[in-house]
Design an enzyme around this catalytic site. Sequence first.
Site, short mmCIF file in Angstrom:
data_model
loop_
_atom_site.label_atom_id
_atom_site.label_comp_id
_atom_site.label_asym_id
_atom_site.label_seq_id
_atom_site.Cartn_x
_atom_site.Cartn_y
_atom_site.Cartn_z
N LYS A 91 0.73 -1.20 0.10
CA LYS A 91 0.04 0.01 -0.03
C LYS A 91 1.00 1.32 -0.04
O LYS A 91 1.76 1.34 0.99
CB LYS A 91 -0.81 0.09 1.21
N ASP A 125 -1.43 -2.37 -4.21
CA ASP A 125 -2.86 -2.27 -3.75
C ASP A 125 -3.49 -0.84 -3.94
O ASP A 125 -2.59 -0.17 -4.12
CB ASP A 125 -2.84 -2.53 -2.19
N MET A 126 -4.94 -1.03 -4.30
CA MET A 126 -5.61 0.50 -4.42
C MET A 126 -6.17 0.77 -3.18
O MET A 126 -7.02 0.20 -2.57
CB MET A 126 -6.51 0.30 -5.81
N GLN A 154 -10.52 -0.94 -9.12
CA GLN A 154 -11.82 -1.09 -8.37
C GLN A 154 -12.98 -0.83 -9.27
O GLN A 154 -13.25 0.17 -9.91
CB GLN A 154 -11.71 0.05 -7.19
N ARG A 175 -5.09 -6.72 -10.90
CA ARG A 175 -6.32 -7.37 -10.10
C ARG A 175 -7.38 -6.47 -10.29
O ARG A 175 -7.32 -5.13 -10.11
CB ARG A 175 -5.78 -7.33 -8.61
N GLY A 179 -13.55 -3.04 -4.47
CA GLY A 179 -13.45 -1.84 -4.00
C GLY A 179 -14.04 -1.58 -2.40
O GLY A 179 -14.97 -2.13 -2.35
N THR A 217 -12.41 -11.82 -5.96
CA THR A 217 -13.87 -11.80 -5.49
C THR A 217 -14.26 -13.10 -4.79
O THR A 217 -13.38 -14.05 -5.19
CB THR A 217 -14.58 -11.39 -6.55
N HIS A 218 -15.17 -12.87 -3.68
CA HIS A 218 -15.74 -14.15 -3.35
C HIS A 218 -17.13 -14.07 -3.65
O HIS A 218 -18.01 -14.91 -3.03
CB HIS A 218 -15.75 -14.02 -1.86
N ARG A 280 -10.07 -0.74 9.19
CA ARG A 280 -11.04 -1.08 8.07
C ARG A 280 -12.45 -1.18 8.37
O ARG A 280 -13.31 -0.92 7.61
CB ARG A 280 -10.38 -2.57 7.92
C1 LIG Z 1 -7.28 -10.84 -2.83
C2 LIG Z 1 -7.94 -9.66 -2.65
C3 LIG Z 1 -7.32 -8.41 -3.10
C4 LIG Z 1 -8.17 -6.84 -2.85
N1 LIG Z 1 -7.30 -5.97 -2.60
C5 LIG Z 1 -8.05 -4.46 -2.65
C6 LIG Z 1 -7.42 -3.41 -2.96
O1 LIG Z 1 -6.24 -3.44 -3.54
N2 LIG Z 1 -8.28 -2.25 -2.70
C7 LIG Z 1 -9.53 -2.34 -2.58
O2 LIG Z 1 -10.28 -1.46 -2.34
N3 LIG Z 1 -10.20 -3.57 -2.08
C8 LIG Z 1 -9.38 -4.59 -1.98
N4 LIG Z 1 -10.03 -6.01 -1.82
C9 LIG Z 1 -11.52 -6.11 -1.39
C10 LIG Z 1 -12.52 -6.06 -2.30
O3 LIG Z 1 -12.55 -4.63 -3.04
C11 LIG Z 1 -14.00 -6.19 -1.77
O4 LIG Z 1 -14.04 -5.26 -0.70
C12 LIG Z 1 -14.01 -7.57 -1.02
O5 LIG Z 1 -13.30 -8.37 -1.82
C13 LIG Z 1 -15.36 -8.13 -1.01
O6 LIG Z 1 -15.91 -8.02 -2.24
P1 LIG Z 1 -16.49 -9.32 -3.00
O7 LIG Z 1 -16.25 -9.12 -4.28
O8 LIG Z 1 -15.83 -10.51 -2.28
O9 LIG Z 1 -18.03 -9.52 -2.82
P2 LIG Z 1 -19.04 -9.39 -1.62
O10 LIG Z 1 -20.41 -9.20 -2.25
O11 LIG Z 1 -18.71 -8.15 -0.52
O12 LIG Z 1 -18.88 -10.72 -0.87
C14 LIG Z 1 -19.13 -11.76 -1.30
C15 LIG Z 1 -19.40 -12.66 -0.26
O13 LIG Z 1 -18.09 -12.95 0.28
C16 LIG Z 1 -18.17 -13.12 1.77
N5 LIG Z 1 -17.18 -11.99 2.15
C17 LIG Z 1 -16.63 -11.03 1.20
N6 LIG Z 1 -15.81 -10.40 2.37
C18 LIG Z 1 -15.82 -10.78 3.48
C19 LIG Z 1 -15.05 -10.63 4.61
N7 LIG Z 1 -14.18 -9.52 4.79
N8 LIG Z 1 -15.26 -11.48 5.66
C20 LIG Z 1 -15.81 -12.54 5.59
N9 LIG Z 1 -16.91 -12.80 4.50
C21 LIG Z 1 -16.57 -12.03 3.48
C22 LIG Z 1 -19.49 -12.81 2.10
O14 LIG Z 1 -20.07 -14.25 2.40
C23 LIG Z 1 -20.33 -12.31 1.01
O15 LIG Z 1 -21.42 -12.46 0.95
C24 LIG Z 1 -9.55 -7.14 -2.17
C25 LIG Z 1 -10.07 -8.21 -2.13
C26 LIG Z 1 -9.31 -9.35 -2.12
C27 LIG Z 1 -10.07 -10.75 -2.51
#
Ligand SMILES: Cc1cc2nc3c(=O)[nH]c(=O)nc-3n(C[C@H](O)[C@H](O)[C@H](O)COP(=O)(O)OP(=O)(O)OC[C@H]3O[C@@H](n4cnc5c(N)ncnc54)[C@H](O)[C@@H]3O)c2cc1C
Length: 299
Positions: A91, A125-126, A154, A175, A179, A217-218, A280
């Site tokens: 970062k 990272d962003m 993002q 990546r 966001g 993403t998850h 966070r």
């Molecule tokens: C490898 C990686 C790198 C990232 N780098 C950055 C970055 O550089 N800058 C930035 O702004 N953001 C970053 N993020 C965070 C990203 O922007 C999202 O905020 C985060 O991934 C949640 O979004 P989602 O796509 O998983 O969808 P969501 O709809 O938020 O999540 C989908 C499902 O995943 C599960 N979930 C998601 N997050 C969590 C958590 N923290 N704890 C438990 N369960 C959870 C929940 O069950 C949710 O229903 C990163 C995420 C990942 C995976």
Amino acid sequence: MKALNALVVRALPLVPKPFVRRTASRYVAGETLERALATVSRLNAERCMATLDVLGEDVTRKEETEQTVAAYARALAAIASRGLDTNISVKLTALCLKLDPAHCRGEFARIVEEARACGNFVRIDMEDSSVTEETIRIFHESCERYERVGLVLQAYLRRSLEDARAAARARANVRVCKGIYVEPAEIAYQGREEIRDGYAALVDLLLQDGCYVGIATHDEVLVERALSTIRRLSLPREAYEFQMLLGVAGALRRRLVAAGHRMRVYVPYGEAWYAYSMRRLKENPAIAGHVMKGLFSRG
Ligand SMILES: Cc1cc2nc3c(=O)[nH]c(=O)nc-3n(C[C@H](O)[C@H](O)[C@H](O)COP(=O)(O)OP(=O)(O)OC[C@H]3O[C@@H](n4cnc5c(N)ncnc54)[C@H](O)[C@@H]3O)c2cc1C
């Protein structure tokens, strides 16, 4: 739900630190490099790659960046000597981007030099929108000196499609994530579906233009949409990877790995774990619910 999350955030400082630690331990590898390397080693055995993040961001004194640079240098050397499959994520605000961009550039260049010496890759990272422009500029400058540097875009930012076009012209390693910061509607999509559409558009554009994409993403809907683009373009496994956070969506992760896709897990570690977790949560109360769940569901 929003009100409940806000309440949880306000109550967090009252939660005893050991409880917060218990919850954080799912998302943070530990305080030391040794703990982080043990986590990477375990992930590698599960056929996952990793990316190491030394916790600490938004530093308020220039002297603090020295420690961060040294920590990354130690990590890079240990990764190389142990032959682990992990890169690093950095970062730029931890290198004083907000206070002194010139100092940040110098410090980041030192990390990039260490990565070059160890033959490793550095992801920038962003962070929040006040540093998007400068972060992208530093990324493009760094690529001129060392090609193994990557960017993050993002999906919630309205500008990201334009940034992706520029990244594609540079054949950047990108990546894509949704966001995590709270941003105003003038610059960021707010609705779940429009953020998903923005996400899929970025992934499609970058993959079509031959960029290596980290699909971070998850969200199962987005994973499916990415998989369908990958099939449509007949892309080989080496053209992309999925990325997830440590401790999140284990079942989906295992499914993708079993299907033969590359997977990278984001592994944060460091002494700043408590401050990091609290910051966070304050930045984005929506994730406070996860802490609440973690507090009560683990015995
Ligand atoms: C490898 C990686 C790198 C990232 N780098 C950055 C970055 O550089 N800058 C930035 O702004 N953001 C970053 N993020 C965070 C990203 O922007 C999202 O905020 C985060 O991934 C949640 O979004 P989602 O796509 O998983 O969808 P969501 O709809 O938020 O999540 C989908 C499902 O995943 C599960 N979930 C998601 N997050 C969590 C958590 N923290 N704890 C438990 N369960 C959870 C929940 O069950 C949710 O229903 C990163 C995420 C990942 C995976």
